[in-house]
Motif scaffolding. Structure first.
Motif, short mmCIF file in Angstrom:
data_model
loop_
_atom_site.label_atom_id
_atom_site.label_comp_id
_atom_site.label_asym_id
_atom_site.label_seq_id
_atom_site.Cartn_x
_atom_site.Cartn_y
_atom_site.Cartn_z
N ASN A 139 0.75 -0.90 -0.05
CA ASN A 139 -0.27 0.01 0.04
C ASN A 139 0.81 1.28 0.00
OD1 ASN A 139 -2.00 2.19 0.54
ND2 ASN A 139 -2.91 0.96 1.95
N VAL A 140 1.27 1.78 -0.57
CA VAL A 140 2.55 3.38 -1.06
C VAL A 140 1.38 3.77 -0.63
CG1 VAL A 140 2.98 4.09 -2.59
CG2 VAL A 140 3.06 2.12 -3.39
N ILE A 141 0.42 4.26 -0.68
CA ILE A 141 0.43 5.78 -0.11
C ILE A 141 -0.06 6.29 1.39
CG2 ILE A 141 -2.96 5.18 -0.11
CD1 ILE A 141 -3.12 8.52 -1.38
N GLU A 142 0.14 4.04 1.97
CA GLU A 142 -0.15 4.41 3.39
C GLU A 142 0.74 4.62 4.24
OE1 GLU A 142 -2.47 4.17 5.76
OE2 GLU A 142 -3.88 5.33 4.13
N TYR A 143 2.51 3.63 3.06
CA TYR A 143 3.67 3.73 3.57
C TYR A 143 3.70 5.46 3.74
CZ TYR A 143 8.03 3.54 4.74
OH TYR A 143 9.90 2.77 6.05
N VAL A 144 3.96 6.12 2.63
CA VAL A 144 4.72 7.39 2.08
C VAL A 144 3.27 8.30 3.53
CG1 VAL A 144 4.42 9.54 0.77
CG2 VAL A 144 4.42 7.30 -0.22
N LYS A 145 2.56 8.03 3.42
CA LYS A 145 1.68 8.97 5.19
C LYS A 145 2.46 8.77 6.35
CE LYS A 145 -3.00 8.69 2.89
NZ LYS A 145 -4.46 8.41 3.36
N THR A 146 2.91 7.39 6.40
CA THR A 146 3.53 7.12 7.63
C THR A 146 5.05 7.87 7.97
OG1 THR A 146 2.85 4.06 7.88
CG2 THR A 146 4.93 4.70 8.80
N MET A 147 5.61 7.16 6.62
CA MET A 147 6.97 8.20 6.66
C MET A 147 6.87 10.13 6.34
SD MET A 147 9.69 6.69 3.40
CE MET A 147 8.17 6.71 1.87
N ARG A 148 6.01 10.07 6.34
CA ARG A 148 5.44 11.85 6.82
C ARG A 148 5.02 12.09 8.19
NH1 ARG A 148 2.60 14.42 0.93
NH2 ARG A 148 4.73 13.74 -0.52
#
Length: 466
Positions: A139-148
């Motif tokens: 889940n690309v978008i959820e991991y980017v949210k996690t990084m941010r």
């Protein structure tokens, strides 16, 4: 920070200077020197250069502390200042990084300049590729949210976000198959058994599914100059096209030629077709414009109307206004003819070119009769290349793909074995097919590449001084 956090591995994603901007201060020394950063000192122990990245072993000491620490740095050097790299190239870099990293609980340092754009993209590729491999989904978008949540602008723009999807696509559709030298010799250099042939067939079939799909827009310049192409089905990909920069009255800036990287040097090769009628001057322009001192012809030039004078021992001078070509030397050894030319432009410029011809490889044949022709060519060319390492090497065949692909693939595979003591021939071919999809078009060519690398190793004991 590296000392405090006990960091063993660094991924660096920027060059020190890009365009007019300083992106990062150099924090390692030159070889055999010590960089003093009080209270620390850094020494470069080893440096290996690849086409798109560099791997360095650094030794770190702290004053008044006993002992030292070793740090392995993976430095990606071909990320464009504005844009994103080729997804496959970054995936192969990432694959090499994970191949070398031992399991550790210590943090891995990843940095670019600001530490958010390229850094976030690479971390996303690393984490999601490993997660997806284990779980079958990401889940690309959820991991980017996690990084941010930890760093606000990780993955800085939409281009990097789209690029991450392309890179993950490249990762998941092929995992890579790196074989150690001993395994390669045992499998490919032993007797051709059914399992070996099946494995080679499977790899070639896999390559057929991995070829990039280009549309007509990717061949715009070639389509607009169809009369200048030997084979209208083999056109240069726009992104990798080599344009002519010198002006000659009545001539266009087009030649059917593309850049191709070797294993250790980006854009080391120019893969070009033989000139069509009246276009020999354009090949001269290509050699001069690109400062290419080597011209490798996989087939003999004596029967090529536009070039037979170049290698005729009775012809000492060729006039192609405004160029004057003078022959200075010629010799033949083990089926390879070497001719040295000096190209002059109205006595203002002199450009030396060494031509290597494979006399035993007929242009009517996709492959030579045996591997010795190609091996002798690589041996003799490599010896001269060491003394003149700068500038691209122009490789020509009837269409710029047939024969050229075999030469470049075998050359790159030998470089990988010499540098890393291992080989991934499938990835090597996949990368050159990004530049010319028509290269290594048959299973016979792919099998020949494996056999040629084995024969080269056996004939030359290439590891004696490694």
């Amino acid at each position: 920070m590296i000392w405090q956090e006990n960091i063993e591995y660094i991924v660096m994603l920027t060059n020190l200077i890009e365009g007019p901007k300083k992106k990062c201060h150099r924090y390692w020394s030159n070889e055999d020197e010590e960089l003093e950063l009080d209270p620390f000192s850094v020494t470069l122990i080893e440096e290996k250069v690849y086409a798109y990245y560099v791997i360095r072993i650094l030794n770190l000491k702290k004053r008044e502390v006993t002992g030292s620490r070793r740090v392995l740095q993976f430095h990606y050097t071909r990320w464009p200042d504005h844009g994103t790299p080729n997804p496959l190239d970054l995936v192969i870099f990432h694959r090499h990084f994970r191949h070398k990293v031992n399991p550790t609980q210590r943090p891995i340092l990843v940095h670019c300049s600001a530490g958010v754009g390229r850094t976030g993209t690479f971390i996303g590729l690393d984490v999601l590729s490993r997660y997806g491999k284990d779980n079958g989904k990401v889940n690309v978008i959820e991991y980017v949210k996690t990084m941010r949540k930890d760093r606000m602008t990780m993955i800085q723009n939409v281009e990097q976000y789209i690029f991450l999807h392309h890179a993950l696509f490249e990762f998941f559709r092929r995992q890579g198959r790196i074989i150690k030298r001993e395994g390669f010799l045992n499998v490919c250099c032993g007797s051709a058994n059914r399992e070996t042939m099946k494995e080679i067939t499977n790899e070639f079939n896999e390559l057929s599914t991995l070829k990039p799909v280009y549309d007509s827009e990717d061949f715009t310049t070639g389509i607009n100059h169809l009369h200048l192409n030997k084979t209208q089905s083999v056109l240069p990909v726009e992104q990798y096209l080599v344009s002519l920069s010198s002006h000659v009255s009545g001539r266009d800036a087009y030649y059917n030629a593309v850049t191709v990287s070797s294993f250790t040097q980006a854009e080391e090769f120019i893969s070009a077709q033989l000139p069509v009628t009246g276009a020999a001057i354009d090949l001269v322009r290509l050699l001069v414009d690109q400062e290419s001192n080597f011209l490798i012809s996989l087939n003999p030039l004596a029967n090529i109307d536009e070039m037979k004078k170049w290698v005729d021992e009775n012809v000492k001078q060729i006039l192609l206004e405004p160029y004057e070509i003078n022959k200075s030397a010629q010799s033949t050894l083990n089926g390879i003819r070497k001719t040295t030319l000096n190209i002059e432009v109205k006595e203002k410029l002199s450009h030396e070119v060494h031509i290597f011809e494979c006399l035993d490889w007929s242009p009517d044949n996709v492959l030579p009769a045996d591997t010795s022709s190609l091996i002798n060519l690589i041996k003799q060319f490599s010896s001269d290349r060491k003394s003149e390492p700068d500038g691209p090497v122009t490789v020509i065949s009837k269409d710029g793909a047939t024969c050229c692909g075999v030469f470049i693939a075998v050359y790159n595979a030998i470089e990988q074995l010499q540098q890393d003591d291992e080989i991934d021939l499938c990835s090597i071919v996949q990368q050159i097919q990004c530049r010319r999809p028509e290269m290594i078009a048959t299973k016979a060519e792919y099998e020949f590449c494996s056999r040629a690398v084995c024969d080269f190793l056996n004939m030359n004991n290439v590891y004696a001084n490694t």
